[in-house]
Design an enzyme around this catalytic site. Structure first.
Site, short mmCIF file in Angstrom:
data_model
loop_
_atom_site.label_atom_id
_atom_site.label_comp_id
_atom_site.label_asym_id
_atom_site.label_seq_id
_atom_site.Cartn_x
_atom_site.Cartn_y
_atom_site.Cartn_z
N GLY A 184 0.25 8.36 -9.62
CA GLY A 184 1.59 8.38 -10.20
C GLY A 184 2.53 9.20 -9.36
CG ASN A 225 -4.79 8.01 -17.12
OD1 ASN A 225 -3.89 7.18 -17.05
ND2 ASN A 225 -5.97 7.81 -16.56
N GLY A 226 -3.23 7.00 -20.09
CA GLY A 226 -3.61 5.85 -20.89
C GLY A 226 -2.47 5.39 -21.77
CG ASP A 261 -2.42 -7.36 -1.85
OD1 ASP A 261 -2.89 -6.20 -1.78
OD2 ASP A 261 -1.26 -7.59 -2.18
CG ASP A 262 -4.72 -4.46 -4.47
OD1 ASP A 262 -4.17 -4.85 -5.52
OD2 ASP A 262 -4.13 -3.79 -3.61
CE1 TYR A 313 -2.18 -1.37 -5.79
CE2 TYR A 313 -2.00 -0.12 -7.82
CZ TYR A 313 -1.46 -0.54 -6.62
OH TYR A 313 -0.19 -0.15 -6.27
CB CYS A 333 -1.03 9.49 -15.79
SG CYS A 333 0.43 8.69 -16.51
#
Length: 506
Positions: free
Chosen positions: A28, A101-102, A365-366, A257, A2
């Site tokens: 998000g 966030n978390g 790709d990551d 990412y 988030c």
């Protein structure tokens, strides 16, 4: 994952908070919310959708106040409901709003304690609401009519003693100020900055430094692990360590990412870490296949572009944008539900045939999580005429689920969980599969700040830094992330609205 933000200013903060959320939208796309405070009154607007869809002029006009907090959400267990949009709110004490966030790893235990011992009621299964009520209880038990800075820091210290997991938080106490704090391991990111105005200094907290940049704030520092930053309504800032034992162990997947490349996290440039990731991949190519026949390096947009560019440069081969992204489709990794994720890939990406036909192509790709997306992209490259399709991941094999706020699937759904690299190569249909080595990935980030103790690399090595994650926890997490259970939970949660503030639902 988030995105959170908090601002204390000399003027209305509604537009600044909106702008901050648009900058943090990549963290998000499920829901967004803003709460502001004016003369003791909390004004709120939140709902499911992108920032631009949740907020309209009529909502912004009602979000008056010189301090506020904001949040963009994606579901950490795949669940999506208006009632889970943040910030959350409790009336007692003082009136507190909180955005998080978390993920708390002891949320179930805390929920029982809150109900049985603290006598607090929870409306949802969200660990963010749990965290809010723990903070509120720690503040309430001090019994102060007017909370001091010391009281607020004592409450944060109480949160650190009770809560485990990864968390970065901004909370607003009506009439008093905004506080931001970070878990003792610093797993989830949080920074703060200052902006000089004619009326005086204004302060901002945010998940990423890029949000400060966009609003004209100068980065002061990262909120240190276990630290709290309190900004009073009058604009006075105080910073204090609130945890007894701390370690700097940020999530390395931010660098792989999630974070925007123009962000600085714990003193590390995300852009430079991704450049180094590409360089290390190229060095591995040269070690394993010094006589490689790669004609062109093509990134899978967008987060792998930087690594692909530096990889091509070191290899001395062409870099080409062979895949075009539809920018009106959200991140497939974040989409709840595997069926929606599969459907979106071809809507999201289209191949430029001229860059593939008759060539040996190295796709970059990551990371590779479930493997379904890269499998479809490899098919797309072959359909476009590629002679051989190689695939490189800027991250090591993802073998374990994340428990600190990233919506990764259960271990059984991870393509690398019980497969060798050769088996994964066959499963996705690549002619050659190349993974980043974990030691190299860590060095790519650590080079930016040698003072970082370690990185949370649990998704790669299974080492959960909080020390409280066992197989029973992972089994329960897998059950919670089951698609059918998510659907049932969403239907049960419904459209709940908060009580006790001006809640704009129109």
């Amino acid at each position: 994952m988030c995105g959170i933000a908090g601002i204390v200013a000399k003027r209305n903060v509604n537009q600044d908070l909106y702008d901050a959320l648009t900058v943090l939208q990549h963290r998000g796309q499920d829901a967004a919310g803003i709460v502001t405070c004016q003369d003791g009154r909390l004004n709120q607007r939140k709902g499911n959708g992108l920032v631009r869809d949740v907020f309209h002029t009529r909502h912004m006009q009602r979000l008056v106040g010189t301090m506020g907090i904001a949040h963009v959400r994606y579901p950490t267990a795949g669940s999506s409901s208006p009632a889970l949009a943040q910030p959350f709110y409790v009336n007692s004490p003082y009136g507190i709003s909180l955005a998080h966030n978390g993920n708390l790893t002891n949320s179930e235990q805390l929920s029982q304690e809150l109900f049985q011992s603290d006598l607090r009621h929870l409306n949802t299964e969200s660990d963010s609401e749990v965290l809010l009520n723990v903070f509120a209880h720690e503040l309430q038990k001090l019994g102060k009519l007017v909370p001091s800075d010391d009281d607020i820091f004592a409450a944060v210290a109480g949160v650190h003693k009770r809560c485990r997991g990864g968390y970065a938080v901004v909370a607003m106490i009506a009439n008093y100020g905004v506080v931001g704090f970070r878990d003792p391991n610093g797993i989830r990111p949080l920074v703060y900055g200052v902006r000089e105005t004619a009326q005086g200094k204004e302060y901002m907290l945010a998940s990423e430094s890029v949000a400060l940049d966009a609003l004209g704030f100068q980065l002061v520092a990262d909120v240190a692990p276990g630290e709290a930053v309190y900004i009073s309504h009058a604009g006075e800032i105080t910073v204090r360590q609130c945890a007894t034992e701390t370690h700097c162990r940020p999530c390395i997947f931010e660098h792989v990412y999630f974070a925007r490349p123009d962000s600085i996290m714990d003193g590390v440039s995300v852009y430079k870490s991704r450049l180094r990731q590409g360089e290390r991949l190229a060095e591995k190519v040269l070690r394993e296949r010094p006589d490689h026949d790669i004609d062109v390096v093509v990134p899978i947009p967008d987060s792998s572009r930087i690594a692909a560019q530096s990889m091509a440069s070191v290899l001395g081969v062409k870099f080409r944008e062979g895949l075009v992204k539809n920018r009106y489709i959200g991140r497939t990794f974040i989409m709840p539900g595997q069926s929606a994720r599969k459907k979106s890939v071809k809507q999201k990406l289209n191949a430029i045939g001229l860059e593939f036909k008759g060539k040996n192509v190295m796709l970059v790709d990551d990371s590779i999580v479930r493997g379904t997306t890269c499998q479809q992209i490899i098919e797309m490259a072959r359909d476009a005429g590629a002679r051989k399709v190689y695939f490189a991941s800027a991250a090591p094999p993802v073998r374990y689920p994340n428990v600190y706020g990233i919506d990764m699937p259960s271990a059984q759904e991870l393509i690398a969980n019980d497969r060798s690299v050769e088996e994964i190569e066959k499963e996705i249909g690549a002619d050659w599969l190349l993974y980043q080595d974990l030691d190299d990935l860590v060095e790519c980030s650590a080079e930016g700040n040698p003072n970082i103790d370690a990185f949370d690399c649990a998704v790669f090595d299974g080492n959960y830094v909080t020390g409280d994650v066992d197989q029973a926890y992972l089994d329960k997490l897998a059950a919670d992330r089951n698609d059918s259970k998510q659907t049932a939970r969403n239907a049960a949660v419904g459209d709940g609205a908060l009580v006790g503030l001006h809640n704009d639902v129109s």
